[in-house]
Design a protein around this motif. Structure first.
Motif, PDB file in Angstrom:
ATOM      1  N   MET A   1       1.008  -1.149  -0.076  1.00 43.22           N
ATOM      2  CA  MET A   1       0.003  -0.011  -0.012  1.00 43.22           C
ATOM      3  C   MET A   1       0.815   1.394   0.109  1.00 43.22           C
ATOM      4  SD  MET A   1      -2.801   1.216   2.795  1.00 43.22           S
ATOM      5  CE  MET A   1      -4.394   0.598   2.111  1.00 43.22           C
ATOM      6  N   GLU A   2       0.639   2.130  -0.963  1.00 42.08           N
ATOM      7  CA  GLU A   2       1.153   3.263  -1.015  1.00 42.08           C
ATOM      8  C   GLU A   2       0.882   4.386  -0.134  1.00 42.08           C
ATOM      9  OE1 GLU A   2       2.095   6.836  -4.457  1.00 42.08           O
ATOM     10  OE2 GLU A   2       1.853   4.719  -4.777  1.00 42.08           O
ATOM     11  N   ALA A   3       1.729   4.998   0.630  1.00 44.28           N
ATOM     12  CA  ALA A   3       1.422   6.198   1.792  1.00 44.28           C
ATOM     13  C   ALA A   3       1.095   7.380   0.884  1.00 44.28           C
ATOM     14  CB  ALA A   3       2.516   6.487   2.467  1.00 44.28           C
ATOM     15  N   GLU A   4      -0.197   7.862   1.521  1.00 47.16           N
ATOM     16  CA  GLU A   4      -0.634   9.158   0.854  1.00 47.16           C
ATOM     17  C   GLU A   4       0.167  10.433   1.112  1.00 47.16           C
ATOM     18  OE1 GLU A   4      -5.048   9.994   1.554  1.00 47.16           O
ATOM     19  OE2 GLU A   4      -5.375   7.754   1.651  1.00 47.16           O
ATOM     20  N   SER A   5       0.183  11.185   0.346  1.00 51.25           N
ATOM     21  CA  SER A   5       0.956  12.466   0.573  1.00 51.25           C
ATOM     22  C   SER A   5       0.072  13.436   1.260  1.00 51.25           C
ATOM     23  CB  SER A   5       1.203  13.141  -0.778  1.00 51.25           C
ATOM     24  OG  SER A   5       0.471  13.462  -1.534  1.00 51.25           O
ATOM     25  N   PRO A   6       0.629  14.197   2.187  1.00 53.26           N
ATOM     26  CA  PRO A   6      -0.105  15.176   3.126  1.00 53.26           C
ATOM     27  C   PRO A   6      -0.687  16.287   2.311  1.00 53.26           C
ATOM     28  CG  PRO A   6       2.448  15.574   3.163  1.00 53.26           C
ATOM     29  CD  PRO A   6       2.228  14.573   2.643  1.00 53.26           C
ATOM     30  N   ALA A   7      -2.022  16.741   2.720  1.00 53.03           N
ATOM     31  CA  ALA A   7      -2.598  17.680   2.134  1.00 53.03           C
ATOM     32  C   ALA A   7      -1.921  18.987   1.943  1.00 53.03           C
ATOM     33  CB  ALA A   7      -4.028  17.783   2.518  1.00 53.03           C
ATOM     34  N   VAL A   8      -1.238  19.420   2.931  1.00 57.74           N
ATOM     35  CA  VAL A   8      -0.353  20.594   2.951  1.00 57.74           C
ATOM     36  C   VAL A   8       1.134  19.933   2.787  1.00 57.74           C
ATOM     37  CG1 VAL A   8       0.403  22.504   4.290  1.00 57.74           C
ATOM     38  CG2 VAL A   8      -1.844  21.682   4.361  1.00 57.74           C
ATOM     39  N   PRO A   9       1.935  20.481   1.996  1.00 57.76           N
ATOM     40  CA  PRO A   9       3.449  20.109   1.501  1.00 57.76           C
ATOM     41  C   PRO A   9       4.117  20.520   2.799  1.00 57.76           C
ATOM     42  CG  PRO A   9       2.699  21.744  -0.069  1.00 57.76           C
ATOM     43  CD  PRO A   9       1.400  21.585   1.044  1.00 57.76           C
ATOM     44  N   PRO A  10       4.965  19.508   3.103  1.00 59.71           N
ATOM     45  CA  PRO A  10       5.992  19.562   4.339  1.00 59.71           C
ATOM     46  C   PRO A  10       6.619  21.079   4.187  1.00 59.71           C
ATOM     47  CG  PRO A  10       6.292  17.580   3.371  1.00 59.71           C
ATOM     48  CD  PRO A  10       5.327  18.327   2.585  1.00 59.71           C
ATOM     49  N   GLN A  11       6.926  21.936   3.284  1.00 55.74           N
ATOM     50  CA  GLN A  11       7.462  23.091   3.212  1.00 55.74           C
ATOM     51  C   GLN A  11       6.600  24.032   3.650  1.00 55.74           C
ATOM     52  OE1 GLN A  11       7.063  21.349   0.481  1.00 55.74           O
ATOM     53  NE2 GLN A  11       6.245  22.546  -1.178  1.00 55.74           N
ATOM     54  N   ALA A  12       5.307  23.924   3.803  1.00 54.95           N
ATOM     55  CA  ALA A  12       4.241  24.933   4.137  1.00 54.95           C
ATOM     56  C   ALA A  12       4.716  25.502   5.444  1.00 54.95           C
ATOM     57  CB  ALA A  12       3.025  24.166   3.994  1.00 54.95           C
ATOM     58  N   THR A  13       4.138  26.709   5.642  1.00 57.41           N
ATOM     59  CA  THR A  13       4.018  27.418   7.008  1.00 57.41           C
ATOM     60  C   THR A  13       2.549  27.315   7.520  1.00 57.41           C
ATOM     61  OG1 THR A  13       5.761  29.092   6.086  1.00 57.41           O
ATOM     62  CG2 THR A  13       4.346  29.829   8.186  1.00 57.41           C
ATOM     63  N   ILE A  14       2.424  26.820   8.677  1.00 58.87           N
ATOM     64  CA  ILE A  14       1.522  26.752   9.626  1.00 58.87           C
ATOM     65  C   ILE A  14       1.259  27.750  10.605  1.00 58.87           C
ATOM     66  CG2 ILE A  14      -0.092  25.095  10.837  1.00 58.87           C
ATOM     67  CD1 ILE A  14       1.348  23.044   9.038  1.00 58.87           C
ATOM     68  N   LEU A  15       0.139  28.383  10.935  1.00 61.29           N
ATOM     69  CA  LEU A  15       0.266  29.275  11.994  1.00 61.29           C
ATOM     70  C   LEU A  15      -0.853  28.539  12.989  1.00 61.29           C
ATOM     71  CD1 LEU A  15       0.013  32.015  13.416  1.00 61.29           C
ATOM     72  CD2 LEU A  15      -1.685  32.996  11.939  1.00 61.29           C
ATOM     73  N   VAL A  16      -0.357  28.364  14.108  1.00 64.05           N
ATOM     74  CA  VAL A  16      -1.041  27.672  15.310  1.00 64.05           C
ATOM     75  C   VAL A  16      -1.555  28.633  16.143  1.00 64.05           C
ATOM     76  CG1 VAL A  16      -1.003  26.040  17.029  1.00 64.05           C
ATOM     77  CG2 VAL A  16       0.451  25.430  14.812  1.00 64.05           C
ATOM     78  N   VAL A  17      -2.777  28.744  16.390  1.00 61.12           N
ATOM     79  CA  VAL A  17      -3.516  29.844  17.366  1.00 61.12           C
ATOM     80  C   VAL A  17      -4.066  29.119  18.452  1.00 61.12           C
ATOM     81  CG1 VAL A  17      -4.712  31.955  17.545  1.00 61.12           C
ATOM     82  CG2 VAL A  17      -3.494  31.565  15.489  1.00 61.12           C
ATOM     83  N   ASP A  18      -3.738  29.033  19.807  1.00 64.04           N
ATOM     84  CA  ASP A  18      -4.385  28.085  20.633  1.00 64.04           C
ATOM     85  C   ASP A  18      -3.840  28.907  22.101  1.00 64.04           C
ATOM     86  OD1 ASP A  18      -5.271  26.511  22.748  1.00 64.04           O
ATOM     87  OD2 ASP A  18      -5.463  24.883  21.010  1.00 64.04           O
ATOM     88  N   ASP A  19      -4.880  29.101  22.931  1.00 65.63           N
ATOM     89  CA  ASP A  19      -4.512  29.983  24.127  1.00 65.63           C
ATOM     90  C   ASP A  19      -4.153  29.120  25.289  1.00 65.63           C
ATOM     91  OD1 ASP A  19      -7.153  29.075  24.060  1.00 65.63           O
ATOM     92  OD2 ASP A  19      -7.814  30.220  25.822  1.00 65.63           O
ATOM     93  N   ASP A  20      -4.147  27.561  24.992  1.00 66.84           N
ATOM     94  CA  ASP A  20      -3.504  26.675  25.875  1.00 66.84           C
ATOM     95  C   ASP A  20      -2.181  26.370  25.617  1.00 66.84           C
ATOM     96  OD1 ASP A  20      -3.081  24.290  27.379  1.00 66.84           O
ATOM     97  OD2 ASP A  20      -5.122  23.837  27.154  1.00 66.84           O
TER      98      ASP A  20
END
Length: 74
Positions: A1-20
């Protein structure tokens, strides 16, 4: 079984916003360990400033935060 590629490429910038702090740190560390560039903040107003100053490919936010909901932020 072939692994699926991520929906967001690994070179992407992700903004995480959480007050915890532990949740924000865990999510940020997990994403960074997969090769993503992570920008994290507890403050939704700071998140708005971040997106005006740099490219963000994905917003990952808490829904309930003081001052602004994640829905309003997005």
């Amino acid at each position: 079984m072939e692994a699926e590629s991520p929906a967001v490429p690994p070179q992407a910038t992700i903004l995480v916003v959480d007050d915890d702090d532990p949740v924000r740190a865990f999510v940020s560390d997990a994403l960074a360990s997969e090769g993503y560039t992570v920008v994290a903040t507890a403050d939704p107003l700071e998140a708005r400033r971040i997106v005006t100053s740099r490219t963000v490919d994905l917003l990952l936010t808490d829904v309930v935060m003081p001052g602004m909901s994640g829905t309003d932020l997005s």
